[in-house]
Design a protein around this motif. Sequence first.
Motif, PDB file in Angstrom:
ATOM      1  N   VAL A  91       7.030   2.656  14.696  1.00  0.00           N
ATOM      2  CA  VAL A  91       5.852   3.463  15.018  1.00  0.00           C
ATOM      3  C   VAL A  91       6.317   4.584  15.938  1.00  0.00           C
ATOM      4  O   VAL A  91       7.077   4.345  16.887  1.00  0.00           O
ATOM      5  CB  VAL A  91       4.755   2.635  15.710  1.00  0.00           C
ATOM      6  N   THR A  92       5.884   5.820  15.643  1.00  0.00           N
ATOM      7  CA  THR A  92       6.215   6.942  16.516  1.00  0.00           C
ATOM      8  C   THR A  92       5.030   7.201  17.444  1.00  0.00           C
ATOM      9  O   THR A  92       3.884   6.843  17.126  1.00  0.00           O
ATOM     10  CB  THR A  92       6.522   8.218  15.715  1.00  0.00           C
ATOM     11  N   PRO A  93       5.260   7.854  18.589  1.00  0.00           N
ATOM     12  CA  PRO A  93       4.162   8.091  19.529  1.00  0.00           C
ATOM     13  C   PRO A  93       3.257   9.259  19.159  1.00  0.00           C
ATOM     14  O   PRO A  93       2.287   9.532  19.865  1.00  0.00           O
ATOM     15  CB  PRO A  93       4.906   8.389  20.843  1.00  0.00           C
ATOM     16  N   ASP A  94       3.539   9.943  18.071  1.00  0.00           N
ATOM     17  CA  ASP A  94       2.774  11.142  17.711  1.00  0.00           C
ATOM     18  C   ASP A  94       1.318  10.812  17.406  1.00  0.00           C
ATOM     19  O   ASP A  94       1.014   9.840  16.718  1.00  0.00           O
ATOM     20  CB  ASP A  94       3.404  11.820  16.495  1.00  0.00           C
ATOM     21  N   GLN A  95       0.430  11.664  17.878  1.00  0.00           N
ATOM     22  CA  GLN A  95      -0.993  11.485  17.629  1.00  0.00           C
ATOM     23  C   GLN A  95      -1.430  12.060  16.287  1.00  0.00           C
ATOM     24  O   GLN A  95      -2.513  11.750  15.799  1.00  0.00           O
ATOM     25  CB  GLN A  95      -1.808  12.124  18.759  1.00  0.00           C
ATOM     26  N   GLN A  96      -0.613  12.913  15.696  1.00  0.00           N
ATOM     27  CA  GLN A  96      -0.940  13.408  14.358  1.00  0.00           C
ATOM     28  C   GLN A  96      -0.745  12.276  13.349  1.00  0.00           C
ATOM     29  O   GLN A  96       0.309  11.643  13.317  1.00  0.00           O
ATOM     30  CB  GLN A  96      -0.038  14.577  13.969  1.00  0.00           C
ATOM     31  N   PRO A  97      -1.720  11.985  12.505  1.00  0.00           N
ATOM     32  CA  PRO A  97      -1.564  10.930  11.498  1.00  0.00           C
ATOM     33  C   PRO A  97      -0.523  11.318  10.449  1.00  0.00           C
ATOM     34  O   PRO A  97      -0.662  12.357   9.795  1.00  0.00           O
ATOM     35  CB  PRO A  97      -2.955  10.825  10.880  1.00  0.00           C
ATOM     36  N   ASN A  98       0.502  10.500  10.291  1.00  0.00           N
ATOM     37  CA  ASN A  98       1.561  10.818   9.337  1.00  0.00           C
ATOM     38  C   ASN A  98       2.445   9.589   9.142  1.00  0.00           C
ATOM     39  O   ASN A  98       2.264   8.573   9.820  1.00  0.00           O
ATOM     40  CB  ASN A  98       2.392  12.011   9.811  1.00  0.00           C
ATOM     41  N   ALA A  99       3.408   9.695   8.227  1.00  0.00           N
ATOM     42  CA  ALA A  99       4.325   8.584   7.960  1.00  0.00           C
ATOM     43  C   ALA A  99       5.532   9.128   7.223  1.00  0.00           C
ATOM     44  O   ALA A  99       5.470  10.185   6.572  1.00  0.00           O
ATOM     45  CB  ALA A  99       3.632   7.501   7.124  1.00  0.00           C
ATOM     46  N   PHE A 100       6.660   8.410   7.306  1.00  0.00           N
ATOM     47  CA  PHE A 100       7.846   8.784   6.539  1.00  0.00           C
ATOM     48  C   PHE A 100       8.714   7.557   6.307  1.00  0.00           C
ATOM     49  O   PHE A 100       8.568   6.527   6.974  1.00  0.00           O
ATOM     50  CB  PHE A 100       8.650   9.894   7.231  1.00  0.00           C
ATOM     51  N   ALA A 101       9.633   7.682   5.344  1.00  0.00           N
ATOM     52  CA  ALA A 101      10.642   6.657   5.078  1.00  0.00           C
ATOM     53  C   ALA A 101      12.002   7.322   5.133  1.00  0.00           C
ATOM     54  O   ALA A 101      12.137   8.519   4.856  1.00  0.00           O
ATOM     55  CB  ALA A 101      10.419   6.007   3.711  1.00  0.00           C
ATOM     56  N   THR A 102      13.022   6.554   5.490  1.00  0.00           N
ATOM     57  CA  THR A 102      14.361   7.111   5.586  1.00  0.00           C
ATOM     58  C   THR A 102      15.396   6.032   5.294  1.00  0.00           C
ATOM     59  O   THR A 102      15.067   4.841   5.235  1.00  0.00           O
ATOM     60  CB  THR A 102      14.602   7.714   6.997  1.00  0.00           C
ATOM     61  N   GLY A 103      16.643   6.439   5.084  1.00  0.00           N
ATOM     62  CA  GLY A 103      17.718   5.504   4.783  1.00  0.00           C
ATOM     63  C   GLY A 103      18.409   5.833   3.482  1.00  0.00           C
ATOM     64  O   GLY A 103      17.817   6.455   2.604  1.00  0.00           O
ATOM     65  N   ARG A 104      19.667   5.396   3.342  1.00  0.00           N
ATOM     66  CA  ARG A 104      20.442   5.795   2.170  1.00  0.00           C
ATOM     67  C   ARG A 104      20.166   4.948   0.933  1.00  0.00           C
ATOM     68  O   ARG A 104      20.512   5.343  -0.175  1.00  0.00           O
ATOM     69  CB  ARG A 104      21.938   5.796   2.497  1.00  0.00           C
ATOM     70  N   ASN A 105      19.577   3.753   1.091  1.00  0.00           N
ATOM     71  CA  ASN A 105      19.249   2.901  -0.056  1.00  0.00           C
ATOM     72  C   ASN A 105      18.254   1.840   0.406  1.00  0.00           C
ATOM     73  O   ASN A 105      17.982   1.718   1.613  1.00  0.00           O
ATOM     74  CB  ASN A 105      20.511   2.271  -0.660  1.00  0.00           C
TER      75      ASN A 105
END
Length: 286
Positions: A91-105
């Motif tokens: 979870v990030t502390p940002d108040q803007q509603p958003n999401a992401f995924a990361t990683g090489r596989n």
Amino acid sequence: MLINRVKTAAILAVLGALFILIGGAIGRGPGLVIGLLLGLAVTGGSYWFSDTVAIKASRAQPVTEAQMPEYYAIVRELCQRGGWPMPRLYVTPDQQPNAFATGRNPEHAAVAVTAGILQIVSWDELRGVLAHEMSHVGNRDILISSVAAAVAMAITFLARMAAFASLFGGERQDEGQNVFETLALIILAPLAAALLQMALSRSREFDADLSGARLIGDGEPLARALEKLDRAAGQIPMPTARPEMAGMYIVNPLRRRQVNFAKWFADHPPTAERVARLRSREWARS
């Protein structure tokens, strides 16, 4: 799978070559060597550590199942449906509603949601968002976006170094260096890296929308979530978001910074079009 590997190799080759060009702007001889070495180091490092770079850049913090059982339950169910290993959750502390995924596989994946998204979407809508993100994982899109983001950030940094060297050091103009050529390269190299990211990001977002809807058998939860996120992104800033990382998020976190010609440089397809495709049940026909 093969297409994604080809795309990744192309990104690494093109963005890595930009390092050499910028290095040449610093100095024709040593600068080219420095650019080549930096290009190899950063492109290779971004492949192995792209998830770490993204998590640290977003200031995301890991959460346990005891802290957020609903979050874990949704992702675990999606992983069972898709046949993927469980990713690390943040979870990030940002108040803007958003999401992401990361990683090489899928074996080295991480998913992050912002504090803001947990405040405005229902758990069903969050399930739609996470289905989108896990589709990125399953399609191995996150390798492409993560590598491109990490390398583009490094190119921007190196271009600034080249600008400094051009003004306060490096080869003299009377020894053959063209200052206008140098300045043009310093400006255009980061722009080229950004445009490459954007072109790749737009097509991946459409694909992940449809794959996510297909995963849960319903496009409406994601459609409702996208409408909420798009409105909020235009009202709530994300000061920590870097332009090089914007393409990793489900909606553009820098929407408030857009200008009149922003569509030329959009790294996300129009939200209205994404919602329309979801509600037309295109995902069920593809």
